[in-house]
Design a protein around this motif. Structure first.
Motif, PDB file in Angstrom:
ATOM      1  N   TYR A 155      -5.792  10.092  -7.620  1.00  0.00           N
ATOM      2  CA  TYR A 155      -6.639   9.556  -6.553  1.00  0.00           C
ATOM      3  C   TYR A 155      -7.788  10.516  -6.333  1.00  0.00           C
ATOM      4  N   THR A 167     -17.723  -4.691  -4.760  1.00  0.00           N
ATOM      5  CA  THR A 167     -17.135  -3.731  -5.692  1.00  0.00           C
ATOM      6  C   THR A 167     -16.229  -2.810  -4.900  1.00  0.00           C
ATOM      7  N   ALA A 168     -15.009  -2.608  -5.381  1.00  0.00           N
ATOM      8  CA  ALA A 168     -14.028  -1.815  -4.645  1.00  0.00           C
ATOM      9  C   ALA A 168     -13.759  -0.485  -5.339  1.00  0.00           C
ATOM     10  N   PHE A 169     -13.637   0.549  -4.528  1.00  0.00           N
ATOM     11  CA  PHE A 169     -13.273   1.891  -4.978  1.00  0.00           C
ATOM     12  C   PHE A 169     -11.901   2.187  -4.379  1.00  0.00           C
ATOM     13  N   GLU A 170     -10.931   2.485  -5.232  1.00  0.00           N
ATOM     14  CA  GLU A 170      -9.567   2.786  -4.770  1.00  0.00           C
ATOM     15  C   GLU A 170      -9.533   4.179  -4.146  1.00  0.00           C
ATOM     16  N   GLU A 180     -11.318  -0.891   3.548  1.00  0.00           N
ATOM     17  CA  GLU A 180     -10.464  -2.067   3.670  1.00  0.00           C
ATOM     18  C   GLU A 180      -9.020  -1.576   3.749  1.00  0.00           C
ATOM     19  N   LYS A 207      -2.504   3.395   0.148  1.00  0.00           N
ATOM     20  CA  LYS A 207      -3.627   2.883  -0.638  1.00  0.00           C
ATOM     21  C   LYS A 207      -4.569   2.057   0.229  1.00  0.00           C
ATOM     22  N   ILE A 208      -5.866   2.304   0.024  1.00  0.00           N
ATOM     23  CA  ILE A 208      -6.923   1.518   0.650  1.00  0.00           C
ATOM     24  C   ILE A 208      -8.007   1.267  -0.388  1.00  0.00           C
ATOM     25  N   LYS A 209      -9.029   0.528   0.019  1.00  0.00           N
ATOM     26  CA  LYS A 209     -10.211   0.319  -0.821  1.00  0.00           C
ATOM     27  C   LYS A 209     -11.442   0.560   0.028  1.00  0.00           C
ATOM     28  N   VAL A 257     -15.068  -0.978  -0.005  1.00  0.00           N
ATOM     29  CA  VAL A 257     -15.713  -2.135  -0.614  1.00  0.00           C
ATOM     30  C   VAL A 257     -17.187  -2.166  -0.214  1.00  0.00           C
ATOM     31  N   ALA A 281       0.816  -1.220   0.000  1.00  0.00           N
ATOM     32  CA  ALA A 281       0.000   0.000   0.000  1.00  0.00           C
ATOM     33  C   ALA A 281       0.851   1.273   0.000  1.00  0.00           C
TER      34      ALA A 281
END
Length: 177
Positions: free
Chosen positions: A116, A78-81, A170, A69-71, A73, A46
């Motif tokens: 981002y 479905t994940a969003f960065e 996450e 970096k995280i997500k 969810v 990350a």
């Protein structure tokens, strides 16, 4: 005081460890382990060196900020960065001089340059809103552990970036080791 913000280098690691430890040593809502979190995050997937920034003044490091970096969810997996801000730290004797604000603004610009769209944080409810952070719950975003709602915040780095984004943050495993 002249302030210079730049990416951290490996030569800064020891000074950053001491700086983060100093910044949080009297913080009541801290586990006083933030300096170890930084070390773990640097070793994780990350970590992005360009989002690990230091502030220099008077010939020394006086501030530090890290975005990783995280997500986010949702219930359909479905994940969003996105990014997590943790920590922002300023040597105690330099606090209240705008260094933390300068680091946050510089980190926002660097994150936007890397495309981002949002940053999540757990922090002081009366400090971060002045930078545009709002309660994560307003977006339907929650953290994976129990903390007061007013301390869970998010900022959109692009207008409307979180439209339709809901779910649970996450974090990388390094946050929990």
């Amino acid at each position: 005081m002249q302030l210079h913000i730049r990416p951290e280098t490996s030569n800064d690691y020891n000074a950053v460890f001491d700086l983060v430890e100093d910044a949080f040593k009297n913080e009541a809502k801290s586990d006083h382990q933030e300096q170890f979190l930084v070390e773990r995050l640097r070793k994780s997937a990350a970590f992005m060196p360009q989002l690990s920034l230091v502030a220099e003044a008077d010939g020394q490091l006086v501030g530090y900020i890290l975005l990783t970096k995280i997500k986010i969810v949702n219930d359909k997996a479905t994940a969003f960065e996105a990014l997590a801000l943790a920590p922002v730290a300023v040597l105690q004797r330099y606090q209240g001089k705008g260094i933390g604000a300068a680091l946050i603004q510089a980190a926002h610009l660097e994150a936007q340059a890397l495309d981002y769209k949002a940053i999540v944080l757990l922090g002081h409810a009366d400090y971060y809103p002045k930078f545009g952070y709002r309660k994560a719950s307003e977006y339907g975003i929650r953290l994976p552990f129990d903390v007061p709602d007013e301390n869970c915040m998010v900022i959109e780095l692009a207008t409307g970036a979180l439209q339709g984004v809901t779910g649970t943050v996450e974090y990388p495993a390094a946050f929990f080791e």
